[in-house]
Design an enzyme around this catalytic site. Structure first.
Site, PDB file in Angstrom:
ATOM      1  N   GLY A  63       0.406  -1.208  -0.247  1.00 40.67           N
ATOM      2  CA  GLY A  63       0.092  -0.417   0.033  1.00 40.67           C
ATOM      3  C   GLY A  63       0.647   1.215   0.397  1.00 40.67           C
ATOM      4  N   SER A  64       0.343   2.160   0.092  1.00 41.31           N
ATOM      5  CA  SER A  64       0.768   3.822   0.155  1.00 41.31           C
ATOM      6  C   SER A  64       1.905   4.491   0.685  1.00 41.31           C
ATOM      7  CB  SER A  64      -0.348   4.526   0.601  1.00 41.31           C
ATOM      8  OG  SER A  64       0.481   6.228   0.638  1.00 41.31           O
ATOM      9  N   THR A  65       3.029   4.821   0.701  1.00 43.84           N
ATOM     10  CA  THR A  65       3.767   5.396   0.679  1.00 43.84           C
ATOM     11  C   THR A  65       4.144   6.514   2.034  1.00 43.84           C
ATOM     12  OG1 THR A  65       4.488   7.699  -0.324  1.00 43.84           O
ATOM     13  CG2 THR A  65       5.305   5.299  -1.700  1.00 43.84           C
TER      14      THR A  65
END
Lengths: 138, 391
Positions: A63-65
């Site tokens: 998933g997202s940074t």
């Protein structure tokens, strides 16, 4: 005798705690409540469990940074894990551990560790030592 | 990993906590991907600006960095935020949200990162061909690698920020020539007729190619803006960060594994991007942010028309492009459309704005909006968007 697992050192620091082991990848953005440290990711084997002060063992992140910042925020609120143990680290979790100063090791066969085990992580040496295994209920 | 003596001193904290933390991020990422050194970069582009996607978590970290006085080593840009500077969005959200969004932008500014908030920084300043850069924002990364010929990995928000502060990036991935070579050939059978079909192709390929480097054969003299749509979509549904468009592929390409995309594949990808057929309450053009030529195209097509009263018609472009497109912006506004800067529809509060159905010619937006914004999507060409929105 203690079992020592040897992996790759990622973020240094020595700490002891109780292992919380997952078989599923974890996304810190959307997967962990940044206020409480409770896992809220749906269909996850740790849904509802708190990662606060645990030795958190999971295969890898996804998933997202923005997830890196969530780890920092958890650490600042003292709701984060004491250490992170991964099978194959990914950039999001490594960067999160760096900025949150959470000891981290990867290349560990986490199936060797059970939830409830007392373990010691040495992020500088890349080792996970199982100190005490909780007796199974009879 | 080999570090210079100066880098070692930064790593040990000689220049303070912020630079030390940035250096640690780069060194640990380098270790993870087995880089042997850090290399200088020409520019950094930072993602992680919208308060809607970020939430509160990063604010403390950015505050701690900015408080040390740490600054970007080179001209750096940042992604769109959740609010526009003219206040179109402002009324739809609470004062607390407006303050938090302003705070994030201010913290980046204090670190020397330009508050020109756009996902197409290359329309402001084009990185040189062959130059190494550290960009976040997957659509800009794939455009830089594939259209501009500059070299960047797909950075995350924190690693791009660390690179801005240090002026370097670890030397791995797409900074290495051997990783930029195509390893699969895609034969596109149908002739692509508009920007939306390029986007639909990107979504189809991203799902099937994962992180492969494709040569894409059969694109007949595409416009750069068509390749922008293709790349943005490809990087949304997949992990590819570089592709090679060619009308006739170079020698040696026949040896590569080949996949074919036919008219039916394209049609399925195109239709799969719509979740409904309701009348839109918003039409959004400009994902990624429009170029001057795209704003012009919209203006020409809107000339003499009027957007329906119950429809918002937004054309997103950077302030820089908008300043060059004053006349076109006037035409768009005369038709009751808006040219909006600093913002992207996908990272703003669409539900709070009262949007149920979003119509767009961007495959990337169509791909993300149903989950990120919880709206219905109608995916169509620019021409269809304008026909639907106007009387």
């Amino acid at each position: 005798m203690d079992v020592e697992l040897k992996g790759r050192p990622l973020v240094s620091g020595v700490t002891q705690g109780t292992a919380l082991v997952s078989r599923n990848p974890l996304s810190f953005l959307g997967g962990v409540d940044p206020e409480t440290g409770t896992i809220i990711e749906k269909n996850h084997d740790l849904t509802g469990k708190s990662i606060k002060d645990t030795i958190l063992c999971f295969p890898h992140g996804h998933g997202s940074t923005v997830g890196s910042y969530i780890l920092y925020s958890l650490a600042k609120k003292k709701t984060g894990p004491k250490a992170i143990v991964n099978e194959t680290a990914d950039p999001v979790v490594v960067v999160g551990a760096v900025i949150a100063e959470i000891p981290m090791v990867d290349k560990i066969d986490i199936t060797q560790i059970e939830t409830g085990d007392e373990v010691e992580v040495d992020g500088g040496r890349g080792t996970v030592k199982i100190l005490k295994r909780e007796k199974p209920c009879t | 990993m080999h570090l210079t003596a100066e880098d070692e001193r930064i790593y040990d904290g000689e220049q303070g906590w912020a630079y030390q933390t940035a250096m640690k991020i780069l060194v640990k990422l380098g270790d993870l991907f087995e880089a042997d050194k850090l290399i200088p970069i020409q520019s950094a582009h930072i993602a992680g600006v919208s308060y809607k996607t970020l939430g509160d978590a990063p604010i403390e970290f950015l505050e701690a960095l900015a408080a040390t006085g740490a600054r970007s080593k080179m001209a750096s840009t940042a992604n769109p935020s959740g609010l526009d500077y003219e206040g179109l969005m402002g009324a739809a959200v609470s004062g607390n949200i407006r303050e938090k969004q302003a705070k994030i932008i201010e913290l980046y500014e204090r670190m020397g990162i330009k508050s020109v908030l756009t996902c197409t920084p290359y329309y402001i300043s084009k990185p040189k061909k062959g130059s190494h850069i550290a960009w976040a924002e997957s659509s800009a990364v794939i455009y830089a690698n594939s259209v501009l010929g500059s070299w960047t990995n797909r950075e995350g928000g924190p690693s791009a920020l660390a690179s801005a502060l240090i002026g370097k990036t670890p030397d791995y991935g797409l900074h290495k020539p051997e990783n930029r070579k195509p390893n699969i050939k895609v034969k596109v059978e149908p002739e692509l007729r508009n920007e939306a079909e390029f986007g639909a192709l990107g979504i189809n390929l991203g799902k099937n190619l994962l992180d492969k480097v494709p040569l894409i054969e059969g694109l007949r003299s595409p416009r750069e803006t068509d390749l922008k749509q293709l790349g943005a979509a490809l990087a949304s549904s997949g992990m590819t960060s570089i592709f090679y468009p060619c009308s006739h592929c170079p020698k040696g390409a026949e040896k590569l594994e080949t996949v074919t995309v036919d008219r039916k594949n394209l049609k399925n990808a195109f239709e799969g991007l719509s979740t409904g057929s309701e009348n839109p309450d918003m039409v959004f053009i400009g994902c990624p942010h429009c170029s001057l030529s795209e704003v012009k195209r919209v203006a020409e097509m809107l000339k003499g028309k009027k957007v329906k009263k119950n429809v918002r018609f937004w054309v997103c472009a950077s302030r820089h492009v908008k300043a060059k497109a004053t006349n076109h912006a006037r035409t768009i506004e005369a038709a009751s459309g808006k040219v909006v800067s600093d913002l992207c529809a996908v990272v703003t509060w669409l539900r709070e704005l009262g949007v149920d159905t979003l119509m767009t010619n961007s495959a990337k937006t169509a791909y993300y909006a149903p989950t990120l914004n919880k709206v219905n999507v109608r995916f169509a060409t620019l021409k269809q968007c304008i026909e639907t929105a106007t009387i």
